[in-house]
Design a protein around this motif. Structure first.
Motif, PDB file in Angstrom:
ATOM      1  N   ASN A   1       0.879  -1.171   0.000  1.00 30.58           N
ATOM      2  CA  ASN A   1       0.000   0.000   0.000  1.00 30.58           C
ATOM      3  C   ASN A   1       0.913   1.216   0.000  1.00 30.58           C
ATOM      4  OD1 ASN A   1      -1.393   2.345   0.981  1.00 30.58           O
ATOM      5  ND2 ASN A   1      -3.076   1.041   1.649  1.00 30.58           N
ATOM      6  N   ILE A   2       0.938   1.939  -1.113  1.00 31.75           N
ATOM      7  CA  ILE A   2       1.913   3.004  -1.303  1.00 31.75           C
ATOM      8  C   ILE A   2       1.421   4.352  -0.786  1.00 31.75           C
ATOM      9  CG2 ILE A   2       1.133   3.484  -3.649  1.00 31.75           C
ATOM     10  CD1 ILE A   2       4.748   3.665  -2.215  1.00 31.75           C
ATOM     11  N   ASN A   3       0.085   4.501  -0.598  1.00 34.26           N
ATOM     12  CA  ASN A   3      -0.467   5.765  -0.091  1.00 34.26           C
ATOM     13  C   ASN A   3      -0.035   6.948  -0.966  1.00 34.26           C
ATOM     14  OD1 ASN A   3      -1.850   7.575   1.481  1.00 34.26           O
ATOM     15  ND2 ASN A   3      -0.386   7.562   3.163  1.00 34.26           N
ATOM     16  N   SER A   4      -0.357   6.847  -2.248  1.00 35.31           N
ATOM     17  CA  SER A   4      -0.114   7.834  -3.313  1.00 35.31           C
ATOM     18  C   SER A   4       1.133   7.492  -4.117  1.00 35.31           C
ATOM     19  CB  SER A   4       0.002   9.266  -2.798  1.00 35.31           C
ATOM     20  OG  SER A   4       0.275  10.142  -3.902  1.00 35.31           O
TER      21      SER A   4
ATOM     22  N   GLU B   1      -3.910   1.780  -2.965  1.00 38.23           N
ATOM     23  CA  GLU B   1      -4.090   3.189  -2.595  1.00 38.23           C
ATOM     24  C   GLU B   1      -3.186   4.093  -3.443  1.00 38.23           C
ATOM     25  OE1 GLU B   1      -5.211   5.716   1.422  1.00 38.23           O
ATOM     26  OE2 GLU B   1      -4.162   3.810   1.654  1.00 38.23           O
ATOM     27  N   CYS B   2      -3.257   3.878  -4.758  1.00 37.92           N
ATOM     28  CA  CYS B   2      -2.437   4.664  -5.689  1.00 37.92           C
ATOM     29  C   CYS B   2      -2.878   6.123  -5.756  1.00 37.92           C
ATOM     30  CB  CYS B   2      -2.492   4.043  -7.083  1.00 37.92           C
ATOM     31  SG  CYS B   2      -1.724   2.410  -7.180  1.00 37.92           S
ATOM     32  N   LYS B   3      -4.160   6.378  -5.515  1.00 36.25           N
ATOM     33  CA  LYS B   3      -4.693   7.739  -5.465  1.00 36.25           C
ATOM     34  C   LYS B   3      -4.440   8.523  -6.753  1.00 36.25           C
ATOM     35  CE  LYS B   3      -4.458   8.281  -0.437  1.00 36.25           C
ATOM     36  NZ  LYS B   3      -3.942   9.101   0.689  1.00 36.25           N
TER      37      LYS B   3
ATOM     38  N   LYS C   1      -9.212   9.554  -9.011  1.00 38.39           N
ATOM     39  CA  LYS C   1      -8.514  10.775  -8.622  1.00 38.39           C
ATOM     40  C   LYS C   1      -8.478  10.892  -7.105  1.00 38.39           C
ATOM     41  CE  LYS C   1      -8.559  15.806  -9.239  1.00 38.39           C
ATOM     42  NZ  LYS C   1      -9.263  16.964  -9.860  1.00 38.39           N
ATOM     43  N   GLY C   2      -7.264  10.858  -6.549  1.00 44.68           N
ATOM     44  CA  GLY C   2      -7.058  11.131  -5.129  1.00 44.68           C
ATOM     45  C   GLY C   2      -7.617  10.119  -4.162  1.00 44.68           C
ATOM     46  N   TYR C   3      -7.945   8.902  -4.653  1.00 46.00           N
ATOM     47  CA  TYR C   3      -8.688   7.998  -3.782  1.00 46.00           C
ATOM     48  C   TYR C   3      -8.528   6.572  -4.305  1.00 46.00           C
ATOM     49  CZ  TYR C   3     -12.777   6.617  -0.916  1.00 46.00           C
ATOM     50  OH  TYR C   3     -13.622   6.054   0.004  1.00 46.00           O
ATOM     51  N   ASN C   4      -8.333   5.613  -3.418  1.00 44.31           N
ATOM     52  CA  ASN C   4      -8.264   4.199  -3.789  1.00 44.31           C
ATOM     53  C   ASN C   4      -7.212   3.935  -4.872  1.00 44.31           C
ATOM     54  OD1 ASN C   4     -10.388   3.518  -1.966  1.00 44.31           O
ATOM     55  ND2 ASN C   4     -11.865   4.253  -3.476  1.00 44.31           N
TER      56      ASN C   4
END
Length: 262
Positions: A9-12, A36-38, A63-66
């Motif tokens: 999970n990279i969180n962006s 969580e590429c966002k 965009k910005g999510y999941n």
């Protein structure tokens, strides 16, 4: 042909592109599954990954999510995605390798802060998502498949820093653990990480809230690698890359890896 797979999970992916490239260079998995590429798929920074040999990708984005993505040195083709529970979220994508092995990459909803679906819609969505996964595996039992991702549940007592203190905390409540167990059983999935590392405390996530996450070590094993029984015995060398959690401006998750001799 043996290959090594990592899930993270990279969180962006855009914010932490440099960390992804560092992992690809230092750990060199053949396949990297990100959650969580966002980012929409067209904004995932592929050029740097391509330059390192990861020229194959399947992804779903928002965009910005999941958002989930599978980067690979090995040729693969898209094998679909499921919108479990009809949430309209980019939480699953699948890819098929040339030998027929299917890789499922999941990002299960976190579930909010209150473990009660009557007062917390997000918790209900999490349980519904897991139930939808369970029903899909019952309807179409997977074969020669690997399932990875941030499943947002630490199922075992030694998957959390304190079983007693986390029993009423989202990610380790009995209802979530039971739901994940039903999902796992429906597909006959083998927990590869715990097959390889059967005993002892094991974590893949440490909260940003801890000033010194490593010293406090209040972790949870939220990230998983599963395989169907027909290939589970081909998996080995499972490990959590704990040091990655200490890189500069890190994700709060550490990558989990396994090697498959297929």
């Amino acid at each position: 042909m043996p290959f090594t797979l990592a899930t993270w999970n990279i969180n962006s992916v855009r914010l932490r592109e440099a960390l992804v490239r560092r992992l690809l260079e230092e750990a060199a998995p053949d396949i990297l599954c990100l959650q969580e590429c966002k980012a929409p798929v067209d904004l995932i920074p592929r050029e740097g990954f391509d330059a390192l040999g990861y020229r194959h990708m399947v992804a779903r984005g928002q965009k910005g999510y999941n958002g989930v993505a599978i980067l690979s040195k090995l040729p693969l083709e898209e094998a679909g995605s499921d919108d479990h529970a009809g949430l309209g979220h980019a939480r699953h994508v699948a890819a098929r390798l040339e030998d027929g092995t299917v890789i499922h990459n999941f990002y299960v909803p976190a579930g909010g802060d209150v473990p009660d679906r009557e007062v917390n819609e997000k918790f209900g969505q999490k349980l519904d998502y897991l139930a939808s996964m369970r029903d899909a595996f019952h309807a179409d039992p997977p074969k020669r498949s690997i399932l990875v991702g941030d499943l947002n549940i630490a199922p075992r007592e030694d998957d959390v820093w304190s079983h007693k203190q986390l029993l009423k905390v989202v990610s380790h409540t009995p209802v979530e653990v039971a739901a994940l167990g039903e999902t796992q059983e429906a597909g006959g999935w083998v927990d590869v990480t715990r097959k390889d590392i059967p005993e002892g405390q094991l974590y893949s996530w440490w909260s940003y809230r801890a000033k010194d996450w490593s010293a406090a070590d209040k972790g949870r094993r939220l990230d998983h690698v599963w395989a169907t029984p027909d290939i589970a015995n081909a998996a080995h060398s499972s490990r959590v890359l704990r040091d990655v959690r200490g890189w500069e401006k890190p994700s709060d998750h550490a990558p989990v890896m396994a090697t498959f001799d297929l």
